[in-house]
Design a protein around this motif. Structure first.
Motif, PDB file in Angstrom:
ATOM      1  N   LEU A 196       0.828  -1.205   0.000  1.00  0.00           N
ATOM      2  CA  LEU A 196       0.000   0.000   0.000  1.00  0.00           C
ATOM      3  C   LEU A 196       0.861   1.253   0.000  1.00  0.00           C
ATOM      4  CD1 LEU A 196      -3.055   0.649   0.112  1.00  0.00           C
ATOM      5  CD2 LEU A 196      -2.821   0.887   2.572  1.00  0.00           C
ATOM      6  N   ASP A 197       1.887   1.249   0.855  1.00  0.00           N
ATOM      7  CA  ASP A 197       2.771   2.418   0.929  1.00  0.00           C
ATOM      8  C   ASP A 197       3.544   2.625  -0.367  1.00  0.00           C
ATOM      9  OD1 ASP A 197       2.137   3.403   3.408  1.00  0.00           O
ATOM     10  OD2 ASP A 197       3.610   2.216   4.469  1.00  0.00           O
ATOM     11  N   ALA A 198       3.855   1.501  -1.043  1.00  0.00           N
ATOM     12  CA  ALA A 198       4.631   1.616  -2.273  1.00  0.00           C
ATOM     13  C   ALA A 198       3.788   2.109  -3.437  1.00  0.00           C
ATOM     14  CB  ALA A 198       5.255   0.266  -2.617  1.00  0.00           C
ATOM     15  N   SER A 199       2.478   1.886  -3.373  1.00  0.00           N
ATOM     16  CA  SER A 199       1.646   2.182  -4.535  1.00  0.00           C
ATOM     17  C   SER A 199       0.620   3.280  -4.317  1.00  0.00           C
ATOM     18  CB  SER A 199       0.898   0.910  -4.960  1.00  0.00           C
ATOM     19  OG  SER A 199       0.023   0.479  -3.914  1.00  0.00           O
ATOM     20  N   SER A 200       0.367   3.654  -3.086  1.00  0.00           N
ATOM     21  CA  SER A 200      -0.750   4.553  -2.802  1.00  0.00           C
ATOM     22  C   SER A 200      -0.328   5.699  -1.893  1.00  0.00           C
ATOM     23  CB  SER A 200      -1.897   3.778  -2.137  1.00  0.00           C
ATOM     24  OG  SER A 200      -2.277   2.667  -2.916  1.00  0.00           O
ATOM     25  N   ILE A 201      -1.148   6.736  -1.928  1.00  0.00           N
ATOM     26  CA  ILE A 201      -0.987   7.869  -1.023  1.00  0.00           C
ATOM     27  C   ILE A 201      -1.872   7.584   0.184  1.00  0.00           C
ATOM     28  CG2 ILE A 201      -1.281  10.365  -0.789  1.00  0.00           C
ATOM     29  CD1 ILE A 201      -1.248  10.344  -3.977  1.00  0.00           C
ATOM     30  N   VAL A 202      -1.270   7.438   1.357  1.00  0.00           N
ATOM     31  CA  VAL A 202      -2.012   6.992   2.540  1.00  0.00           C
ATOM     32  C   VAL A 202      -1.936   8.041   3.645  1.00  0.00           C
ATOM     33  CG1 VAL A 202      -2.219   5.183   4.301  1.00  0.00           C
ATOM     34  CG2 VAL A 202      -1.498   4.587   1.982  1.00  0.00           C
ATOM     35  N   ALA A 203      -3.083   8.266   4.282  1.00  0.00           N
ATOM     36  CA  ALA A 203      -3.137   9.157   5.445  1.00  0.00           C
ATOM     37  C   ALA A 203      -4.166   8.629   6.428  1.00  0.00           C
ATOM     38  CB  ALA A 203      -3.491  10.585   5.029  1.00  0.00           C
ATOM     39  N   ILE A 204      -3.892   8.836   7.708  1.00  0.00           N
ATOM     40  CA  ILE A 204      -4.843   8.472   8.767  1.00  0.00           C
ATOM     41  C   ILE A 204      -5.156   9.732   9.556  1.00  0.00           C
ATOM     42  CG2 ILE A 204      -5.212   7.098  10.854  1.00  0.00           C
ATOM     43  CD1 ILE A 204      -3.332   5.001   9.712  1.00  0.00           C
ATOM     44  N   THR A 205      -6.440   9.938   9.833  1.00  0.00           N
ATOM     45  CA  THR A 205      -6.869  11.073  10.651  1.00  0.00           C
ATOM     46  C   THR A 205      -7.693  10.564  11.816  1.00  0.00           C
ATOM     47  OG1 THR A 205      -8.924  11.423   9.402  1.00  0.00           O
ATOM     48  CG2 THR A 205      -6.966  12.571   8.615  1.00  0.00           C
ATOM     49  N   ASP A 206      -7.755  11.356  12.888  1.00  0.00           N
ATOM     50  CA  ASP A 206      -8.623  10.986  14.004  1.00  0.00           C
ATOM     51  C   ASP A 206     -10.065  11.344  13.663  1.00  0.00           C
ATOM     52  OD1 ASP A 206      -8.905  13.725  14.363  1.00  0.00           O
ATOM     53  OD2 ASP A 206      -7.579  13.828  16.089  1.00  0.00           O
ATOM     54  N   GLN A 207     -10.970  11.145  14.639  1.00  0.00           N
ATOM     55  CA  GLN A 207     -12.382  11.356  14.367  1.00  0.00           C
ATOM     56  C   GLN A 207     -12.718  12.802  14.036  1.00  0.00           C
ATOM     57  OE1 GLN A 207     -11.070  10.732  17.267  1.00  0.00           O
ATOM     58  NE2 GLN A 207     -12.087  11.745  18.956  1.00  0.00           N
ATOM     59  N   LYS A 208     -11.839  13.727  14.401  1.00  0.00           N
ATOM     60  CA  LYS A 208     -12.076  15.144  14.106  1.00  0.00           C
ATOM     61  C   LYS A 208     -11.434  15.581  12.797  1.00  0.00           C
ATOM     62  CE  LYS A 208     -12.464  16.454  18.991  1.00  0.00           C
ATOM     63  NZ  LYS A 208     -11.901  17.300  20.075  1.00  0.00           N
ATOM     64  N   GLY A 209     -10.734  14.673  12.139  1.00  0.00           N
ATOM     65  CA  GLY A 209     -10.110  15.003  10.870  1.00  0.00           C
ATOM     66  C   GLY A 209      -8.672  15.464  10.981  1.00  0.00           C
ATOM     67  N   THR A 210      -8.099  15.408  12.170  1.00  0.00           N
ATOM     68  CA  THR A 210      -6.702  15.808  12.356  1.00  0.00           C
ATOM     69  C   THR A 210      -5.773  14.698  11.868  1.00  0.00           C
ATOM     70  OG1 THR A 210      -7.307  17.142  14.277  1.00  0.00           O
ATOM     71  CG2 THR A 210      -4.982  16.564  14.028  1.00  0.00           C
ATOM     72  N   ILE A 211      -4.789  15.059  11.068  1.00  0.00           N
ATOM     73  CA  ILE A 211      -3.879  14.073  10.476  1.00  0.00           C
ATOM     74  C   ILE A 211      -2.961  13.495  11.550  1.00  0.00           C
ATOM     75  CG2 ILE A 211      -2.040  13.712   8.783  1.00  0.00           C
ATOM     76  CD1 ILE A 211      -3.235  16.067   7.198  1.00  0.00           C
ATOM     77  N   THR A 212      -2.942  12.150  11.640  1.00  0.00           N
ATOM     78  CA  THR A 212      -2.084  11.464  12.616  1.00  0.00           C
ATOM     79  C   THR A 212      -1.005  10.614  11.944  1.00  0.00           C
ATOM     80  OG1 THR A 212      -3.649   9.594  12.703  1.00  0.00           O
ATOM     81  CG2 THR A 212      -3.947  11.371  14.321  1.00  0.00           C
ATOM     82  N   TYR A 213      -1.168  10.352  10.652  1.00  0.00           N
ATOM     83  CA  TYR A 213      -0.161   9.559   9.931  1.00  0.00           C
ATOM     84  C   TYR A 213      -0.218   9.882   8.447  1.00  0.00           C
ATOM     85  CZ  TYR A 213       1.996   5.645   7.466  1.00  0.00           C
ATOM     86  OH  TYR A 213       2.760   4.887   6.621  1.00  0.00           O
ATOM     87  N   VAL A 214       0.945  10.012   7.819  1.00  0.00           N
ATOM     88  CA  VAL A 214       1.045  10.118   6.364  1.00  0.00           C
ATOM     89  C   VAL A 214       2.234   9.278   5.911  1.00  0.00           C
ATOM     90  CG1 VAL A 214      -0.032  12.394   6.072  1.00  0.00           C
ATOM     91  CG2 VAL A 214       2.397  12.254   6.619  1.00  0.00           C
ATOM     92  N   ASN A 215       2.122   8.654   4.741  1.00  0.00           N
ATOM     93  CA  ASN A 215       3.253   7.884   4.239  1.00  0.00           C
ATOM     94  C   ASN A 215       4.105   8.749   3.308  1.00  0.00           C
ATOM     95  OD1 ASN A 215       1.668   7.970   1.945  1.00  0.00           O
ATOM     96  ND2 ASN A 215       1.913   5.811   1.445  1.00  0.00           N
TER      97      ASN A 215
END
Length: 575
Positions: free
Chosen positions: A259-278
């Motif tokens: 996934l990290d090699a092929s896609s743009i990935v981000a994780i946000t909390d329930q409020k939409g704040t970014i907690t992870y980006v690859n």
């Protein structure tokens, strides 16, 4: 009588035991000590008599120790060394005098005795019962030969006790572990240390089982192991689950890598704040990880999409549903890029949303190509309409006017002479003029350019109903004149839809409705004809033309149809 030296006769108080025994009076002085007790503390016969017990056991408390309870303490040997002692105290009366009989237990293994530990005998029995009921237990001698197994051992190994006693543990060796593993085990316990680990064994029926094992060496007075206690807990199911989890974890690691090699990935909390980006996210957005974490996605908002677009996005994922769509973002350097986006909400065990996973694939090149293609299609449509308009004018104003002049000439000739050919020429010329008028109307009605959309539609519907015997109901609410591009788009789509109704619907009625909404214009063309299955019918040129015209005007078109229930076409164009 000397109260500090009251010695009853040996035969009256000597216990029938080979254990070390000391008799103490109520003052704590030793009245009697047998040979084993004297040897244990390094004294010769008679030397202990009259001494204070505190000299041997400095921490003993005769009055506070529970009667019959086995106690562990450290005693003082005559030559100054500390010795580890287990004893129990019994109280009794002899005549009017009170005495304490102290019996020292023979404990061969003194390697792990701890200060101030004590166990009632009943508790030790209970502990042994609990151990046998819940745990796999085995004793071996110093060479590793099995001398005792409990029922749990037999149950798990599927061997009987007779088959196990006298054998070593090779009888249940699964050959799973290396020689080095077993050598390390024996090296550890042979040195008097406890060994702990997990071992895979083989039962009598050939099945395998795992045991969490603790092997305790018992040490003699010379510090050498003379037997071993192995306590095991079966963990076969646990190992199976762990192995499955390990495999699942490896799969997840592989998936994450892919996934990290092929896609743009981000994780946000329930409020939409970014907690992870690859790294792919960093590469395309041109922001650093520190600049993105703790922010929301407004940092890359391009301003291209409407508030309603993002409101629908949040409404979807907040309800726990997956959202899919295309978003135009802006990088740190001001450039724009498109991403095909899937946002997956994560729900906890209470049904509450706690984070979102956004997986994106860049589609900038495709979107740019689509935009260029759309511009090209728009230009083609414009050129096509210009050509139709010019041809319509030429037919009407050129050929049409010439034919009309010929018709006038024929009429004058008919006034001067009568001939059947003149009558025929008049009829044919009139028919040609009518056909040219129809062609000119189909190409581009002049009323559309001169008077606008609504008069042009009314005129077209009247001609359509007259020529094809299909009654068309027209309902319109439009208060403003539209741009030429939007008017011709609406006119052509209505024209194409009614042509399809005439060809395929097998209907004698149709309806056209135009409604002006707050921010858009909605046009509905429908019939109650035979309809069709959308999934089974391929998109023809007519539908493709309508879709492209709608896109060129910034709108959209939706076709709904069902067999025997007619067709409904909805065109929406922003005002």
């Amino acid at each position: 009588m000397d109260r500090n030296n009251q010695l009853p006769k040996k035969r009256e108080i000597a216990p029938d035991s080979s254990d070390a025994t000391i008799l103490v009076n109520k003052f704590g002085n030793i009245s009697y000590a047998n040979r084993q007790a004297q040897e244990q503390f390094g004294y010769r016969e008679g030397e202990l008599q009259g001494k204070s017990l505190k000299e041997l056991l400095p921490e003993i408390s005769l009055h506070q120790t529970e009667e019959g309870k086995v106690v562990h303490q450290y005693g003082q040997h005559r030559h100054g060394r500390v010795v580890s002692i287990f004893y129990r105290i019994n109280f009794f009366q002899l005549g009017e005098e009170n005495y304490y009989l102290i019996v020292f237990q023979s404990v061969k293994d003194r390697s792990r005795l701890k200060r101030q530990q004590s166990y009632p005998l009943k508790e030790l029995v209970d502990l042994q019962f609990a151990l046998d009921e819940s745990t796999i237990v085995a004793f071996t001698d110093k060479k590793g030969k099995i001398t005792y197994v409990n029922e749990k051992f037999c149950e798990v190994s599927k061997y009987s006790a007779d088959e196990l006693i006298g054998k070593d543990h090779k009888i249940i060796n699964s050959s799973y572990h290396s020689k080095g593993f077993m050598e390390n085990l024996w090296k550890t316990i042979s040195s008097g240390k406890v060994w702990r680990g997990e071992i895979k064994n083989k039962a009598k029926d050939g099945t395998y089982y795992w045991v969490d094992t603790t092997i305790v060496p018992f040490i003699d007075d010379q510090g050498k192991p003379y037997k071993y206690l192995a306590i095991r807990k079966e963990i076969t199911e646990y190992k199976r689950v762990v192995e499955e989890l390990k495999n699942s974890l490896n799969e997840l690691i592989d998936l994450k890598f892919a996934l990290d090699a092929s896609s743009i990935v981000a994780i946000t909390d329930q409020k939409g704040t970014i907690t992870y980006v690859n790294d792919q996210f960093l590469s395309i957005s041109k922001y650093s990880r520190e600049e993105l974490l703790g922010q929301d996605h407004r940092i890359i908002n391009s301003g291209y999409h409407s508030k309603e677009y993002f409101r629908d996005l949040w409404k979807t994922i907040s309800s726990g549903k997956v959202w899919k769509g295309e978003i135009k973002n802006r990088a740190k350097d001001g450039t724009h890029y498109w991403v095909d986006t899937t946002i997956v909400p994560f729900i906890n065990e209470k049904g509450k949303l706690y984070q979102h996973l956004a997986i994106r694939h860049e589609v900038t090149q495709r979107k740019n190509a689509e935009e260029e293609l759309q511009k090209m299609m728009t230009r083609i449509i414009d050129v096509q309409e210009d050509g139709r308009k010019r041809l319509s004018r030429e037919l009407h104003d050129g050929i049409g006017q010439n034919l009309y002049s010929h018709l006038i000439t024929i009429n004058r000739l008919q006034a001067e002479l009568s001939h059947p050919l003149l009558d025929q020429m008049q009829d044919e010329t009139a028919e040609i003029i009518e056909e040219l008028r129809d062609i000119s109307w189909e190409l581009r009605p002049s009323v559309l350019d001169d008077l606008g959309l609504i008069p042009a539609i009314r005129s077209y519907l009247c001609r359509f109903s007259e020529h094809h015997s299909i009654n068309v109901h027209f309902d319109c609410y439009l208060t403003t004149r539209l741009s030429s591009n939007k008017e011709i788009t609406i006119y052509r789509i209505i024209q194409e839809a009614l042509t399809n109704i005439r060809k395929y619907a097998d209907a004698d009625e149709a309806a056209v409705t135009i409604r002006q909404m707050e921010e858009e214009l909605r046009i509905v063309i429908e019939d109650k004809g035979k309809g069709f299955n959308i999934k089974e019918v391929s998109r023809g040129v007519g539908l493709f033309s309508m879709e492209e015209r709608a896109k060129a005007a910034g709108g959209s078109i939706n076709v709904n149809s069902e067999e025997t229930k007619g067709t409904r076409i909805v065109l929406e164009i922003p005002l």
